[in-house]
Scaffold this motif. Sequence first.
Motif, PDB file in Angstrom:
ATOM      1  N   ALA A 172      -3.115   8.302   3.430  1.00  0.00           N
ATOM      2  CA  ALA A 172      -2.823   6.920   3.043  1.00  0.00           C
ATOM      3  C   ALA A 172      -3.854   6.416   2.044  1.00  0.00           C
ATOM      4  CB  ALA A 172      -2.793   6.025   4.282  1.00  0.00           C
ATOM      5  N   MET A 173      -5.136   6.718   2.323  1.00  0.00           N
ATOM      6  CA  MET A 173      -6.207   6.308   1.404  1.00  0.00           C
ATOM      7  C   MET A 173      -6.039   6.966   0.039  1.00  0.00           C
ATOM      8  SD  MET A 173      -9.580   6.422   3.839  1.00  0.00           S
ATOM      9  CE  MET A 173     -10.036   5.036   4.883  1.00  0.00           C
ATOM     10  N   GLU A 174      -5.706   8.236   0.042  1.00  0.00           N
ATOM     11  CA  GLU A 174      -5.515   8.956  -1.214  1.00  0.00           C
ATOM     12  C   GLU A 174      -4.382   8.328  -2.020  1.00  0.00           C
ATOM     13  OE1 GLU A 174      -4.841  12.992  -0.114  1.00  0.00           O
ATOM     14  OE2 GLU A 174      -6.896  13.314   0.587  1.00  0.00           O
ATOM     15  N   TYR A 175      -3.309   7.969  -1.329  1.00  0.00           N
ATOM     16  CA  TYR A 175      -2.169   7.357  -2.018  1.00  0.00           C
ATOM     17  C   TYR A 175      -2.590   6.026  -2.636  1.00  0.00           C
ATOM     18  CZ  TYR A 175       2.481   5.592  -3.040  1.00  0.00           C
ATOM     19  OH  TYR A 175       3.581   5.092  -3.695  1.00  0.00           O
ATOM     20  N   ILE A 176      -3.325   5.229  -1.871  1.00  0.00           N
ATOM     21  CA  ILE A 176      -3.798   3.936  -2.378  1.00  0.00           C
ATOM     22  C   ILE A 176      -4.702   4.141  -3.595  1.00  0.00           C
ATOM     23  CG2 ILE A 176      -5.280   1.950  -1.853  1.00  0.00           C
ATOM     24  CD1 ILE A 176      -4.265   2.257   1.099  1.00  0.00           C
ATOM     25  N   ASN A 177      -5.656   5.060  -3.489  1.00  0.00           N
ATOM     26  CA  ASN A 177      -6.595   5.311  -4.589  1.00  0.00           C
ATOM     27  C   ASN A 177      -5.908   5.818  -5.841  1.00  0.00           C
ATOM     28  OD1 ASN A 177      -8.851   4.501  -3.110  1.00  0.00           O
ATOM     29  ND2 ASN A 177      -9.178   6.548  -2.267  1.00  0.00           N
ATOM     30  N   ASP A 178      -4.808   6.543  -5.660  1.00  0.00           N
ATOM     31  CA  ASP A 178      -4.077   7.078  -6.806  1.00  0.00           C
ATOM     32  C   ASP A 178      -3.104   6.068  -7.401  1.00  0.00           C
ATOM     33  OD1 ASP A 178      -5.340   9.516  -6.806  1.00  0.00           O
ATOM     34  OD2 ASP A 178      -3.825  10.524  -5.588  1.00  0.00           O
ATOM     35  N   HIS A 179      -2.906   4.930  -6.726  1.00  0.00           N
ATOM     36  CA  HIS A 179      -1.931   3.936  -7.203  1.00  0.00           C
ATOM     37  C   HIS A 179      -2.545   2.539  -7.295  1.00  0.00           C
ATOM     38  CE1 HIS A 179       0.568   7.289  -5.830  1.00  0.00           C
ATOM     39  NE2 HIS A 179       1.473   6.852  -6.664  1.00  0.00           N
ATOM     40  N   VAL A 190       1.131  -1.954  -4.595  1.00  0.00           N
ATOM     41  CA  VAL A 190       1.272  -1.012  -3.480  1.00  0.00           C
ATOM     42  C   VAL A 190       1.373  -1.788  -2.167  1.00  0.00           C
ATOM     43  CG1 VAL A 190       0.264   0.978  -2.305  1.00  0.00           C
ATOM     44  CG2 VAL A 190      -0.173   0.617  -4.727  1.00  0.00           C
ATOM     45  N   SER A 191       2.258  -1.343  -1.286  1.00  0.00           N
ATOM     46  CA  SER A 191       2.407  -2.000   0.015  1.00  0.00           C
ATOM     47  C   SER A 191       2.387  -0.965   1.128  1.00  0.00           C
ATOM     48  CB  SER A 191       3.730  -2.771   0.071  1.00  0.00           C
ATOM     49  OG  SER A 191       4.823  -1.864   0.091  1.00  0.00           O
ATOM     50  N   ALA A 192       2.237  -1.431   2.344  1.00  0.00           N
ATOM     51  CA  ALA A 192       2.271  -0.539   3.512  1.00  0.00           C
ATOM     52  C   ALA A 192       3.609   0.168   3.598  1.00  0.00           C
ATOM     53  CB  ALA A 192       1.996  -1.338   4.781  1.00  0.00           C
ATOM     54  N   ASN A 193       4.677  -0.526   3.207  1.00  0.00           N
ATOM     55  CA  ASN A 193       6.010   0.097   3.206  1.00  0.00           C
ATOM     56  C   ASN A 193       6.058   1.294   2.266  1.00  0.00           C
ATOM     57  OD1 ASN A 193       7.562  -1.383   5.058  1.00  0.00           O
ATOM     58  ND2 ASN A 193       7.867  -3.051   3.599  1.00  0.00           N
ATOM     59  N   ASP A 194       5.494   1.120   1.063  1.00  0.00           N
ATOM     60  CA  ASP A 194       5.474   2.206   0.070  1.00  0.00           C
ATOM     61  C   ASP A 194       4.754   3.429   0.629  1.00  0.00           C
ATOM     62  OD1 ASP A 194       6.692   0.526  -1.805  1.00  0.00           O
ATOM     63  OD2 ASP A 194       4.759  -0.211  -2.524  1.00  0.00           O
ATOM     64  N   ILE A 195       3.594   3.180   1.241  1.00  0.00           N
ATOM     65  CA  ILE A 195       2.768   4.277   1.749  1.00  0.00           C
ATOM     66  C   ILE A 195       3.467   4.995   2.898  1.00  0.00           C
ATOM     67  CG2 ILE A 195       0.536   4.881   2.760  1.00  0.00           C
ATOM     68  CD1 ILE A 195      -0.506   2.255   1.394  1.00  0.00           C
ATOM     69  N   ALA A 196       4.023   4.225   3.833  1.00  0.00           N
ATOM     70  CA  ALA A 196       4.723   4.826   4.976  1.00  0.00           C
ATOM     71  C   ALA A 196       5.901   5.663   4.501  1.00  0.00           C
ATOM     72  CB  ALA A 196       5.184   3.731   5.933  1.00  0.00           C
TER      73      ALA A 196
END
Length: 245
Positions: free
Chosen positions: A142-149, A154-160
């Motif tokens: 999840a952290m990697e996804y946030i850092n890359d975007h 970005v939202s919790a929905n996107d990450i999930a």
Amino acid sequence: MDSIRTNLLNTLMEQSDVDLKHMAMKEEFDFYHLVSTGDREGLEKRGFSLMDEGLGKLSPDPARNLLYHFIVSISLITRVCIERGMASETAYTLSDLYIQQVDLLQTPGEINLLHRKMVYDYLERMQKLKRSGVFSRHVKRAMEYINDHLHEAVSANDIADKLGMNKSYLCSLFKKETGFTIGTYIEARKNEMAMDYLVNTNISLIDIANSLGYSSYSYFVQIFKKHTGITPSAYRKKMYNVAFA
């Protein structure tokens, strides 16, 4: 006649005659391990330089030889740091920027100094990442996804959705391990990026807000002030005055 094969055999013979050998694989891996684990003490004890013996001859021109070794070094450092948790977009972009810098240098000494700066840059980033704690695989992803975007909304929905996880479970796990909600963590990371832009570039505040995926400039100011206590313009002015005090 295969020219590569012929050159290989001739070169091996020449190196054997003068007892010239490349650096042992273990020594090379030890270097990349020290950088990717943020082990500054171990790295300084070991020592490193592009002018060390055993790096191989990639060009008869000394500066070009070091340039090639620099590119090899940063390529491998980038990949081992990504494997240990550095955001891939940050790692690859950092690599691109250093390669652009080294391409402008003319002497072996300059290239060697930039290599040293680059190594410590990656090492210090890995130290910071290491201090952030040990997290489960799901939270790390999840952290990697946030850092890359960070340059997107970005939202919790996107990450999930991206991780194929239940949103409620992911949010609960993230809060339990980090102490932050996903939303707060996203705001904090975007804020860190904004602070970097404000201090190290002349990019306008509106362009920074747009670049970081904020829906409006006023919302960017609101979130920035929430995390720092001051507005982006006040922060830039403050840091400018500190730098030239």
